[in-house]
Scaffold this motif. Structure first.
Motif, PDB file in Angstrom:
ATOM      1  N   GLY A  26       0.789  -1.224   0.000  1.00 23.04           N
ATOM      2  CA  GLY A  26       0.000   0.000   0.000  1.00 23.04           C
ATOM      3  C   GLY A  26       0.822   1.275   0.000  1.00 23.04           C
ATOM      4  O   GLY A  26       0.253   2.363   0.123  1.00 23.04           O
ATOM      5  N   GLN A  27       2.131   1.173  -0.170  1.00 26.83           N
ATOM      6  CA  GLN A  27       3.000   2.348  -0.142  1.00 26.83           C
ATOM      7  C   GLN A  27       3.605   2.626  -1.506  1.00 26.83           C
ATOM      8  O   GLN A  27       3.667   1.739  -2.379  1.00 26.83           O
ATOM      9  CB  GLN A  27       4.127   2.159   0.875  1.00 26.83           C
ATOM     10  CG  GLN A  27       3.664   2.085   2.316  1.00 26.83           C
ATOM     11  CD  GLN A  27       4.831   1.964   3.276  1.00 26.83           C
ATOM     12  OE1 GLN A  27       5.839   1.314   2.980  1.00 26.83           O
ATOM     13  NE2 GLN A  27       4.694   2.589   4.436  1.00 26.83           N
ATOM     14  N   ASP A  70       2.787  -3.718  -3.052  1.00 23.13           N
ATOM     15  CA  ASP A  70       1.626  -4.552  -3.335  1.00 23.13           C
ATOM     16  C   ASP A  70       0.350  -3.821  -2.933  1.00 23.13           C
ATOM     17  O   ASP A  70       0.304  -3.111  -1.921  1.00 23.13           O
ATOM     18  CB  ASP A  70       1.727  -5.868  -2.553  1.00 23.13           C
ATOM     19  CG  ASP A  70       2.856  -6.756  -3.040  1.00 23.13           C
ATOM     20  OD1 ASP A  70       3.310  -6.551  -4.183  1.00 23.13           O
ATOM     21  OD2 ASP A  70       3.280  -7.648  -2.270  1.00 23.13           O
ATOM     22  N   GLY A  71      -0.686  -4.004  -3.723  1.00 22.11           N
ATOM     23  CA  GLY A  71      -1.983  -3.435  -3.391  1.00 22.11           C
ATOM     24  C   GLY A  71      -2.171  -1.994  -3.790  1.00 22.11           C
ATOM     25  O   GLY A  71      -3.244  -1.423  -3.544  1.00 22.11           O
ATOM     26  N   ASP A  73      -3.155   0.883  -6.147  1.00 18.87           N
ATOM     27  CA  ASP A  73      -3.938   1.015  -7.365  1.00 18.87           C
ATOM     28  C   ASP A  73      -4.212   2.473  -7.749  1.00 18.87           C
ATOM     29  O   ASP A  73      -4.850   2.738  -8.763  1.00 18.87           O
ATOM     30  CB  ASP A  73      -5.266   0.268  -7.240  1.00 18.87           C
ATOM     31  CG  ASP A  73      -6.084   0.691  -6.015  1.00 18.87           C
ATOM     32  OD1 ASP A  73      -5.741   1.725  -5.391  1.00 18.87           O
ATOM     33  OD2 ASP A  73      -7.053  -0.013  -5.679  1.00 18.87           O
ATOM     34  N   ARG A  74      -3.728   3.426  -6.932  1.00 13.22           N
ATOM     35  CA  ARG A  74      -3.958   4.847  -7.234  1.00 13.22           C
ATOM     36  C   ARG A  74      -3.006   5.381  -8.292  1.00 13.22           C
ATOM     37  O   ARG A  74      -3.380   6.243  -9.086  1.00 13.22           O
ATOM     38  CB  ARG A  74      -3.801   5.688  -5.963  1.00 13.22           C
ATOM     39  CG  ARG A  74      -4.961   5.630  -5.010  1.00 13.22           C
ATOM     40  CD  ARG A  74      -4.635   6.348  -3.718  1.00 13.22           C
ATOM     41  NE  ARG A  74      -4.360   7.764  -3.891  1.00 13.22           N
ATOM     42  CZ  ARG A  74      -5.257   8.727  -3.736  1.00 13.22           C
ATOM     43  NH1 ARG A  74      -6.518   8.423  -3.431  1.00 13.22           N
ATOM     44  NH2 ARG A  74      -4.935   9.998  -3.891  1.00 13.22           N
ATOM     45  N   VAL A  75      -1.775   4.910  -8.260  1.00  7.29           N
ATOM     46  CA  VAL A  75      -0.737   5.426  -9.155  1.00  7.29           C
ATOM     47  C   VAL A  75       0.150   4.279  -9.607  1.00  7.29           C
ATOM     48  O   VAL A  75       0.110   3.178  -9.050  1.00  7.29           O
ATOM     49  CB  VAL A  75       0.132   6.506  -8.463  1.00  7.29           C
ATOM     50  CG1 VAL A  75      -0.663   7.767  -8.187  1.00  7.29           C
ATOM     51  CG2 VAL A  75       0.751   5.958  -7.174  1.00  7.29           C
ATOM     52  N   ALA A  76       0.976   4.572 -10.602  1.00  2.00           N
ATOM     53  CA  ALA A  76       1.945   3.599 -11.109  1.00  2.00           C
ATOM     54  C   ALA A  76       3.301   4.267 -11.247  1.00  2.00           C
ATOM     55  O   ALA A  76       3.402   5.509 -11.246  1.00  2.00           O
ATOM     56  CB  ALA A  76       1.481   3.046 -12.459  1.00  2.00           C
ATOM     57  N   ALA A  77       4.343   3.476 -11.362  1.00  2.00           N
ATOM     58  CA  ALA A  77       5.685   4.015 -11.557  1.00  2.00           C
ATOM     59  C   ALA A  77       5.687   4.916 -12.791  1.00  2.00           C
ATOM     60  O   ALA A  77       5.124   4.579 -13.829  1.00  2.00           O
ATOM     61  CB  ALA A  77       6.693   2.887 -11.713  1.00  2.00           C
ATOM     62  N   GLY A  78       6.309   6.081 -12.654  1.00  2.00           N
ATOM     63  CA  GLY A  78       6.368   7.054 -13.731  1.00  2.00           C
ATOM     64  C   GLY A  78       5.335   8.161 -13.625  1.00  2.00           C
ATOM     65  O   GLY A  78       5.468   9.198 -14.298  1.00  2.00           O
ATOM     66  N   VAL A 137       5.727   6.781   1.213  1.00  2.00           N
ATOM     67  CA  VAL A 137       4.488   7.229   1.851  1.00  2.00           C
ATOM     68  C   VAL A 137       3.341   6.293   1.478  1.00  2.00           C
ATOM     69  O   VAL A 137       3.416   5.567   0.483  1.00  2.00           O
ATOM     70  CB  VAL A 137       4.128   8.671   1.427  1.00  2.00           C
ATOM     71  CG1 VAL A 137       5.186   9.656   1.903  1.00  2.00           C
ATOM     72  CG2 VAL A 137       3.944   8.765  -0.081  1.00  2.00           C
ATOM     73  N   PRO A 138       2.249   6.308   2.257  1.00  2.00           N
ATOM     74  CA  PRO A 138       1.055   5.558   1.851  1.00  2.00           C
ATOM     75  C   PRO A 138       0.521   6.092   0.528  1.00  2.00           C
ATOM     76  O   PRO A 138       0.640   7.281   0.224  1.00  2.00           O
ATOM     77  CB  PRO A 138       0.064   5.826   2.990  1.00  2.00           C
ATOM     78  CG  PRO A 138       0.900   6.274   4.143  1.00  2.00           C
ATOM     79  CD  PRO A 138       2.078   6.980   3.565  1.00  2.00           C
TER      80      PRO A 138
END
Length: 358
Positions: A26-27, A70-71, A73-78, A137-138
């Motif tokens: 979640g981070q 893991d978990g 779903d708000r953002v992705a790498a980049g 961060v979370p």
């Protein structure tokens, strides 16, 4: 990596090597590209706010997500993101009643996270510690923004702009034709001035102890600039039909300036406290004055804003040209120059310093 660390209240912070924990469930890990130097950081250093030390400073920042746990779903790498120092839980009473800025789980002055280079436990300002090369961060503490938005502008959305604009739009509800006084012309105050003019206020009075703030206030859209001296109340009334302003916005966080805001507001007007003050700085008002003036005194926590909603809205306004933040940044600096930026802020010089990272 490196970050700006305060070791004790009243002791100048310095750049140190620090370590952050691995990215957990979640981070997200964010590489910081720009961070604003905020008055709340100064309050952590000078002892106005009581916090544990050592403390990694900074909470107004933007950067690029480099890793997700893991978990997430708000953002992705980049993804380009703005940091949110008061993420809402979305389940407490305040969150479920439309007040996420008062979430019971958000806004703690410091949280334990990471360690110094010698293994000492490290605390981070407002759960972020963003005056550093990276943060972990979370996922709820980041808000995605368009990649076209400059990192310098994006960083300011996370605190100064969200707070100042929110105080005008969300807390005060300024309407066309209203009169507004903004007391304290730093980054938040300038944002409030600009938002008041954008809301259609006919009179926007900027107030500060420094005459050097007059040009900054004019650039933000103030119709008038007044020094905070013994003539202030008379001068405000001379500009407002002898009534006082409809909305007095206090952006300093001191009992003396809250009383000043109270006196500049008209009968039946609003006094909005935006500045975060000290626990022992007591505001005194007479019971008769409270009754007779019929003024409303309230605070504006984080601009009464929901960052998940308002940061993307502000980002779009910057990109389409309806919100210009050029007047806010008076200095750009490196991380090594951040202590000098805090010194300038303590002296009341300039507006925002933005720390830029390679």
């Amino acid at each position: 990596m490196r970050g700006l660390v305060a070791r004790a209240a009243g002791t100048p912070p310095r750049v140190e090597r620090i370590g952050l924990p691995a990215t957990g469930t979640g981070q997200v890990r964010v590489r910081i590209r720009a961070a604003g130097v905020c008055h709340s950081d100064l309050s952590m250093v000078d002892g106005t706010l009581t916090t544990p030390y050592p403390l990694l400073l900074g909470h107004e920042a933007a950067g690029v997500v480099t890793e997700v746990g893991d978990g997430v779903d708000r953002v992705a790498a980049g993804d380009h993101v703005v940091l949110n120092w008061a993420p809402a839980c979305r389940s407490c009473w305040h969150c479920t009643h439309g007040e996420p800025w008062l979430c019971v789980g958000g806004g703690a002055p410091a949280a334990a996270r990471g360690h110094t280079v010698d293994g000492e436990p490290l605390h981070v300002t407002l759960g972020l510690g963003a005056l550093a090369e990276q943060v972990t961060v979370p996922q709820e503490a980041v808000v995605a923004v368009p990649a076209e938005l400059s990192f310098s502008d994006a960083a300011l959305l996370g605190c100064a702009v969200l707070t100042g604009v929110g105080a005008i739009r969300r807390t005060a509800g300024v309407r066309p034709g209203d009169s507004v006084a903004v007391i304290g012309i730093g980054g938040v105050g300038l944002s409030a001035v600009a938002a008041a003019r954008a809301a259609g206020a006919s009179t926007v009075i900027a107030v500060d102890v420094s005459p050097a703030k007059a040009d900054l206030a004019a650039a933000a859209g103030a119709t008038d600039f007044l020094l905070a001296d013994e003539t202030l109340n008379r001068s405000v009334r001379a500009l407002t039909g002898k009534r006082g302003v409809d909305h007095a916005i206090e952006c300093v966080g001191r009992a003396a300036t809250i009383r000043t805001a109270w006196r500049t507001a008209r009968r039946g007007g609003q006094v909005i406290v935006v500045g975060m003050g000290g626990r022992d700085d007591i505001v005194g008002l007479s019971a008769l004055d409270i009754f007779h003036s019929a003024r409303t005194l309230r605070s504006s926590v984080y601009g009464s804003s929901d960052p998940d909603r308002d940061v993307p809205e502000l980002a779009r306004a910057v990109l389409d040209g309806t919100l210009d933040l050029g007047f806010l940044v008076t200095d750009r600096a490196t991380l090594d120059e951040a202590p000098a930026a805090l010194d300038r802020m303590a002296r009341g010089e300039g507006a925002r310093t933005v720390i830029l990272f390679d």
